[in-house]
Scaffold this active site. Structure first.
Site, PDB file in Angstrom:
ATOM      1  N   ARG A   1     112.760 -22.108   9.923  1.00 55.18           N
ATOM      2  CA  ARG A   1     112.046 -22.912  10.937  1.00 55.18           C
ATOM      3  C   ARG A   1     110.811 -23.551  10.322  1.00 55.18           C
ATOM      4  NH1 ARG A   1     115.776 -24.275  12.979  1.00 55.18           N
ATOM      5  NH2 ARG A   1     116.791 -23.060  11.382  1.00 55.18           N
TER       6      ARG A   1
ATOM      7  N   GLN B   1     123.843 -19.207  10.325  1.00 53.63           N
ATOM      8  CA  GLN B   1     122.892 -19.095  11.435  1.00 53.63           C
ATOM      9  C   GLN B   1     123.554 -18.532  12.693  1.00 53.63           C
ATOM     10  OE1 GLN B   1     119.844 -22.257  11.911  1.00 53.63           O
ATOM     11  NE2 GLN B   1     121.026 -23.338  10.370  1.00 53.63           N
TER      12      GLN B   1
ATOM     13  N   LYS C   1     121.863 -31.780  10.595  1.00 48.04           N
ATOM     14  CA  LYS C   1     123.058 -31.720  11.451  1.00 48.04           C
ATOM     15  C   LYS C   1     122.758 -32.273  12.838  1.00 48.04           C
ATOM     16  CE  LYS C   1     123.460 -27.252  11.015  1.00 48.04           C
ATOM     17  NZ  LYS C   1     122.346 -27.027  10.092  1.00 48.04           N
ATOM     18  N   THR C   2     121.654 -31.812  13.402  1.00 45.02           N
ATOM     19  CA  THR C   2     121.307 -32.293  14.737  1.00 45.02           C
ATOM     20  C   THR C   2     121.025 -33.788  14.681  1.00 45.02           C
ATOM     21  OG1 THR C   2     120.434 -30.127  15.269  1.00 45.02           O
ATOM     22  CG2 THR C   2     119.758 -31.921  16.700  1.00 45.02           C
TER      23      THR C   2
ATOM     24  N   ASP D   1     126.478 -29.120  19.158  1.00 42.67           N
ATOM     25  CA  ASP D   1     125.518 -28.640  18.150  1.00 42.67           C
ATOM     26  C   ASP D   1     125.607 -27.113  18.090  1.00 42.67           C
ATOM     27  OD1 ASP D   1     123.555 -28.701  16.251  1.00 42.67           O
ATOM     28  OD2 ASP D   1     121.946 -29.400  17.562  1.00 42.67           O
ATOM     29  N   GLU D   2     125.169 -26.511  16.992  1.00 42.03           N
ATOM     30  CA  GLU D   2     125.133 -25.051  16.844  1.00 42.03           C
ATOM     31  C   GLU D   2     126.507 -24.440  17.158  1.00 42.03           C
ATOM     32  OE1 GLU D   2     122.362 -23.680  15.820  1.00 42.03           O
ATOM     33  OE2 GLU D   2     120.713 -24.987  16.432  1.00 42.03           O
TER      34      GLU D   2
HETATM   35  N1  LIG Z   1     118.361 -38.451   6.093  1.00 42.14           N
HETATM   36  C1  LIG Z   1     117.193 -37.935   6.474  1.00 42.14           C
HETATM   37  N2  LIG Z   1     116.035 -38.459   6.003  1.00 42.14           N
HETATM   38  C2  LIG Z   1     114.843 -37.946   6.358  1.00 42.14           C
HETATM   39  N3  LIG Z   1     114.685 -36.901   7.185  1.00 42.14           N
HETATM   40  C3  LIG Z   1     115.789 -36.340   7.699  1.00 42.14           C
HETATM   41  C4  LIG Z   1     117.092 -36.816   7.363  1.00 42.14           C
HETATM   42  N4  LIG Z   1     117.995 -36.042   8.019  1.00 42.14           N
HETATM   43  C5  LIG Z   1     117.278 -35.138   8.719  1.00 42.14           C
HETATM   44  N5  LIG Z   1     115.960 -35.308   8.537  1.00 42.14           N
HETATM   45  C6  LIG Z   1     114.866 -34.498   9.128  1.00 42.14           C
HETATM   46  O1  LIG Z   1     115.008 -33.159   8.668  1.00 42.14           O
HETATM   47  C7  LIG Z   1     114.650 -32.235   9.676  1.00 42.14           C
HETATM   48  C8  LIG Z   1     115.804 -31.287   9.945  1.00 42.14           C
HETATM   49  O2  LIG Z   1     116.860 -31.993  10.578  1.00 42.14           O
HETATM   50  P1  LIG Z   1     117.758 -31.340  11.701  1.00 42.14           P
HETATM   51  O3  LIG Z   1     116.907 -30.661  12.686  1.00 42.14           O
HETATM   52  O4  LIG Z   1     118.694 -32.381  12.179  1.00 42.14           O
HETATM   53  O5  LIG Z   1     118.502 -30.270  10.798  1.00 42.14           O
HETATM   54  P2  LIG Z   1     119.618 -29.233  11.222  1.00 42.14           P
HETATM   55  O6  LIG Z   1     120.629 -29.225  10.163  1.00 42.14           O
HETATM   56  O7  LIG Z   1     120.071 -29.518  12.588  1.00 42.14           O
HETATM   57  O8  LIG Z   1     118.775 -27.873  11.173  1.00 42.14           O
HETATM   58  P3  LIG Z   1     119.111 -26.470  11.894  1.00 42.14           P
HETATM   59  O9  LIG Z   1     120.235 -25.865  11.117  1.00 42.14           O
HETATM   60  O10 LIG Z   1     117.860 -25.689  11.765  1.00 42.14           O
HETATM   61  O11 LIG Z   1     119.491 -26.791  13.283  1.00 42.14           O
HETATM   62  C9  LIG Z   1     114.264 -33.058  10.875  1.00 42.14           C
HETATM   63  O12 LIG Z   1     112.879 -33.211  10.912  1.00 42.14           O
HETATM   64  C10 LIG Z   1     114.962 -34.377  10.627  1.00 42.14           C
HETATM   65  O13 LIG Z   1     114.318 -35.448  11.269  1.00 42.14           O
HETATM   66 MG   LIG Z   2     120.012 -28.381  14.355  1.00 42.71          MG
END
Ligand SMILES: Nc1ncnc2c1ncn2[C@@H]1O[C@H](COP(=O)(O)OP(=O)(O)OP(=O)(O)O)[C@@H](O)[C@H]1O
Ligand SMILES: [Mg+2]
Length: 684
Positions: free
Chosen positions: A622, A248, A34-35, A217-218
Site C-alpha cells: 500500500r 493478494q 490493474k485497476t 477487479d480483485e
Molecule cells: N502506465 C502508468 N503510468 C503511470 N502510472 C501508472 C500507470 N499505471 C498505473 N499507474 C499508477 O500506479 C498506481 C497503482 O495502480 P493501480 O492502483 O491501478 O494498481 P493495481 O495493480 O490495481 O494495484 P493493487 O494490486 O494494489 O490493486 C496508481 O497510482 C496508478 O495511477
Molecule cells: Mg487495484
C-alpha cells in the site's frame, strides 16, 4: 491501434484495454496498474466503442474501491456519456438483482438484509446456547457452505464431524427463519441471485442482455458463488475482463478460492492472458521487501515486478514497550513527519491486523488533535442507539422483520412488555404470520387484555402511517408517490421521542454522546438520500451494505486513514505505518479449531500462514514512499498482558541487520519532550 484512453499506458496495459475479442484476464502484482486498466477500459468502451453506459458493469469488493473507481472514470469520461454506468460491489449488485427478481426466490422486493449480529441472534435462538465461540463457528460453517453454493441438503450430506452435523441441522432452520422474516444474510446476496440465474433462463437472459461488458477487479478474492454469478451474467458471449493477483488473495476465510483464477483459464480456454510487470506505486526498497516476503509462498503463476522509482526511504522497524506506547508513538511520528515532509494528513495511513487495535490508536490521535477517518470497522453501526433507530427503518421497509419489530416496539418503552410479546409471538407462530401482521388480527384479541393490546395497536398504526408516507410497495408497485426520506426521518425521530428516552435512562454526558450519534446517522442518511435520490426503502437496504463493509465518507477530508489490512486492499498512501507486526497477531493465530482433524492440522497451519503472508504483502504494497513497521513487546488483551515476539515477516522482508537492532522505545516523558521539541524546532 491507439486511442486517447491508452495514452500513458505501457504496452501490456494497452493490450488489455484494447482487447475485445473475448474474455481477458490480467494477472499481475500489486501496484502494476490493474485497476487502472479497468478504468481506462471502461472509458474506451463508452467513448470509442459505442457501448451504452447502462450496458457496462464493473464489480469490486469494497464500497470505497467502487467509489475510487467511479472517481477515476469521471475524470476520463463526460458525465453525460457515463450516465447509467454501474460500478458496484458484488453485494450491492446482488441487492439490485434480488430487488428485481425477488419473486423467483419467494421474497418481497423490500426484504431485510441481516448483518452478522442479526444472523448470530437467530443461530443463538436455534442452538439455545450463549457460547459465542460455538455460535460463531456454526455461523462460519454455514457461511462457507452458502459461499460454496451448497444448500442445506447438500450440507447435510457432506457434514462429517459432530460440529458440522450440528451446523447442517441449524442451517436448515436458519434459512427457514430468514425466509419467515423476509430477510437474507450477506452471503445470500450473492448466493440467491446465482441460484435464480441457475433456475430461470428468463432471468438469466434478461441480465445477460443488460450486461454487455463486465469488468471485475480483485478477482482473486471471488468465491464459488461470485464466480458463478460472473458466469451467469456474461453468459455464452463471455465478454469480460477480470484483473487480479493471486498473491493478494486474503479472503479464504470467507470462502474465496484462488483456484478461481486457474479455473478461468480452463473454463475459457480462449481467454487472453495479460501480465503486467512494472510497478508504478512504490519505491524500490518497499517493492523489494514485498517481493522478499511473497517469494516464501508457493507460486501459482510466475510474476516479476520491477519499478523505475528510486530506492526511497529505508523501511523502519521499531520495537515498542506496549500497544499504548505504540499508539502514542505513531501519532507523534505522523505529526512530526507531516511538518518535516510538508505533507497533508491524508498522505498517512495506519494499518493493523484486527479491528480491536483501532480503539487505542483513535485515542492517541484524539489526544494530539490529529484528524482521522476509520474504515473496515463496524463500530458505529454496532452502537445500541444506531441499531435502535435502524430497527424502526427496517420495520418500516419490511414489516415481516420480526427482530426489528421487537427492538422497535420496546425501545423506547411504550408499555409493550415481554408477556405481551410472547403471546403475540405464539399466535403469530400458530398462524405462520409476522408479529406485525398478527397484532392487527381479531384472533389475538381474546388472548390479550386491553392494557396489553392498546399500545400494540397504537404502535402498529404508527408504523403503518409511516410506511404509507414512505411509498408502501404492494405487489412490486409503489401505491403512491413517496415523501422525501429526509422529512420522514425527522418526523419519525421526534415522534418516538428518542432523545428524551436517552436522557431518561442515562446520565447527561452519555445521553448527549449517544444522541450525537443518532443525529450523525440521520444526517448521513439524509445526505445519502438526497445525493442519490433514494427513497426510505432503498436507503434501508443501502445502509445494511455499508455496515457490512465500511462507512461511506462522501467528502474525503484531510485526515489520517486508520484501516484494517483487509479494508486497505487496492488503495495506496504515500506513508504507511503498519502496527502490531508480531507473531500471533500478524501472522494472526486464532483460537484453534478444536474440530480440526489432527492429521490435517499441520496443513491448515501452513495455509493459514500463507494467507497471512499475502496479507502482509498487501500491507507493504500500500506504501508509495515510506513504510514504518512496529511491534510491541507487551500487548494487553482482555485484561492480560501478553509477551510478544517480532513477526517472522520482518525477517522475511530481508531488512538489514541495523533495521532489526531494535531500540525499545518506551516513550518516557523525556522522550516525549524531546520529540515535541524537535517538532517545534522544525516549525520555527
Ligand atoms: N502506465 C502508468 N503510468 C503511470 N502510472 C501508472 C500507470 N499505471 C498505473 N499507474 C499508477 O500506479 C498506481 C497503482 O495502480 P493501480 O492502483 O491501478 O494498481 P493495481 O495493480 O490495481 O494495484 P493493487 O494490486 O494494489 O490493486 C496508481 O497510482 C496508478 O495511477
Ligand atoms: Mg487495484
Amino acid at each position: 491501434m491507439s486511442t486517447s484512453f491508452t495514452h500513458g499506458l505501457n504496452a501490456a496495459q494497452r493490450e488489455a484495454v484494447l482487447y475485445l475479442d473475448g474474455p481477458c484476464l490480467v494477472l499481475a502484482g500489486a501496484g502494476s496498474g490493474k485497476t487502472r486498466v479497468i478504468t481506462q477500459k471502461i472509458a474506451y468502451l463508452l467513448c470509442d466503442c459505442g457501448y451504452p453506459a447502462r450496458n457496462v458493469l464493473a464489480l469490486t469488493f469494497t464500497n470505497k474501491a467502487a467509489r475510487e473507481m467511479e472517481d477515476r472514470v469521471k475524470r476520463l469520461v463526460d458525465p453525460s456519456i457515463a450516465k447509467g454506468l454501474t460500478i458496484s460491489t458484488f453485494h450491492s449488485l446482488g441487492v439490485k438483482i434480488l430487488r428485481e427478481e425477488a419473486q423467483h426466490a419467494g421474497l418481497k422486493p423490500q426484504f431485510s438484509i441481516f448483518d452478522s449480529d442479526d444472523a448470530l441472534a437467530i443461530i443463538q435462538d436455534l442452538l439455545a446456547t450463549t457460547d459465542r465461540g460455538r455460535l460463531r463457528s456454526v455461523q462460519q460453517t454455514i457461511s462457507l457452505w452458502k459461499n460454496a453454493m451448497l444448500d442445506p441438503d447438500a450440507a447435510a450430506n457432506i457434514a462429517a464431524t459432530p460440529s458440522e452435523i450440528e451446523a447442517a441441522r441449524v442451517y436448515r432452520s436458519y434459512n427457514a427463519t430468514l425466509a419467515a422474516y423476509q430477510a437474507v444474510d450477506f452471503d445470500d446476496l450473492i448466493a440467491i441471485p446465482a441460484q435464480i440465474f441457475e433456475r430461470s433462463a428468463e432471468a438469466r437472459e434478461k441480465w445477460q442482455k443488460k450486461v454487455r461488458y463486465l469488468l471485475v477487479d480483485e478477482y482473486q478474492d471471488t468465491n464459488v458463488c461470485q464466480y458463478r454469478l460472473v458466469q451467469w451474467l456474461t453468459g455464452p458471449r463471455a465478454m469480460f475482463t477480470a484483473v487480479g493477483d493471486d498473491d493478494q488473495a486474503i479472503y479464504a476465510w470467507r470462502g474465496a478460492t484462488i483456484e478461481n483464477l486457474a479455473k478461468l483459464t480452463t473454463d475459457y480456454p480462449q481467454i487472453k492472458l495479460v501480465k503486467l510487470e512494472q510497478n508504478y506505486r512504490s519505491s524500490q526498497s518497499i517493492l523489494a521487501a514485498a517481493n522478499n516476503v511473497i517469494t516464501k509462498n508457493p507460486k501459482l503463476f510466475e510474476k516479476k515486478l520491477w519499478s523505475e522509482h528510486g530506492l526511497g526511504d529505508a523501511i523502519s522497524v521499531t520495537a515498542m514497550a506496549s500497544d499504548e506506547v505504540e499508539a502514542e508513538n505513531v501519532a507523534m511520528k505522523i505529526s512530526a513527519a507531516r511538518f518535516e515532509k510538508q505533507a497533508s494528513w491524508k498522505d498517512f495511513a495506519i494499518l493493523y491486523r484486527g479491528n480491536h487495535q483501532s480503539r487505542i490508536v483513535e485515542q492517541a490521535m484524539r489526544n494530539l488533535h490529529i484528524p482521522y477517518t476509520i474504515s473496515g470497522g463496524q463500530s458505529f453501526f454496532d452502537k445500541a442507539e444506531v441499531r435502535d433507530v435502524l430497527a424502526y427503518l427496517r420495520l418500516i421497509a419490511n414489516e415481516d422483520d420480526d427482530p426489528a419489530f421487537i427492538r422497535a416496539a420496546t425501545t423506547p418503552k411504550r408499555g409493550i412488555g415481554q408477556a405481551t410479546l410472547q403471546t403475540l409471538g405464539q399466535y403469530a407462530g400458530e398462524r405462520q404470520i409476522s408479529l406485525f401482521e398478527a397484532l392487527f388480527e381479531q384472533g389475538i384479541e381474546p388472548r390479550l387484555n386491553a392494557r396489553q393490546l392498546e399500545p400494540l395497536r397504537t404502535f402498529g398504526e404508527f408504523i403503518s402511517r409511516i410506511q404509507y408516507r414512505a411509498g408502501r410497495v404492494e405487489s412490486g408497485q409503489p401505491v403512491h408517490a413517496a415523501e422525501p426520506a429526509g422529512v420522514i426521518l425527522d418526523d419519525l425521530l421526534s415522534a418516538i421521542q428518542y432523545e428524551r428516552y436517552l436522557y431518561d435512562i442515562l446520565d447527561e454526558k452519555p445521553a448527549q454522546s449517544r444522541w450525537q450519534n443518532v443525529l450523525e446517522l440521520i444526517g448521513w442518511l439524509k445526505r445519502k438520500a438526497e445525493a442519490d435520490s433514494m427513497g426510505l426503502i432503498d436507503l434501508v437496504q443501502h445502509v445494511a451494505l455499508v455496515t457490512m463493509l465500511e462507512r461511506g465518507e462522501e467528502d474525503e477530508p484531510d485526515a489520517v486513514k486508520l484501516s484494517t489490512l483487509h479494508a486497505s486492499k487496492g488503495l495506496e498512501y504515500p506513508h504507511v505505518y503498519l502496527l502490531g507486526v508480531e507473531e500471533g497477531l500478524l501472522p494472526h493465530m486464532g483460537r484453534d479449531d478444536e474440530d480440526v482433524d489432527p492429521s490435517k492440522a499441520a496443513d491448515a497451519l501452513v495455509s493459514r500462514i500463507q494467507e497471512e503472508r499475502r496479507l502482509m504483502y498487501v500491507g507493504i504494497t500500500r506504501a508509495q514512499r515510506s513504510l514504518h513497521l512496529s511491534w510491541c513487546q507487551k500487548r494487553r488483551r482482555a485484561r492480560e498482558d501478553l509477551v510478544r515476539e517480532p513477526s517472522r515477516f520482518i525477517e522475511e522482508m530481508g531488512l538489514s541487520a541495523t533495521a532489526l537492532q531494535l531500540q525499545p522505545d518506551t516513550m518516557s516523558p523525556k522522550n516525549r519532550l524531546e520529540m515535541l521539541k524537535a517538532m517545534l524546532n522544525k516549525k520555527n
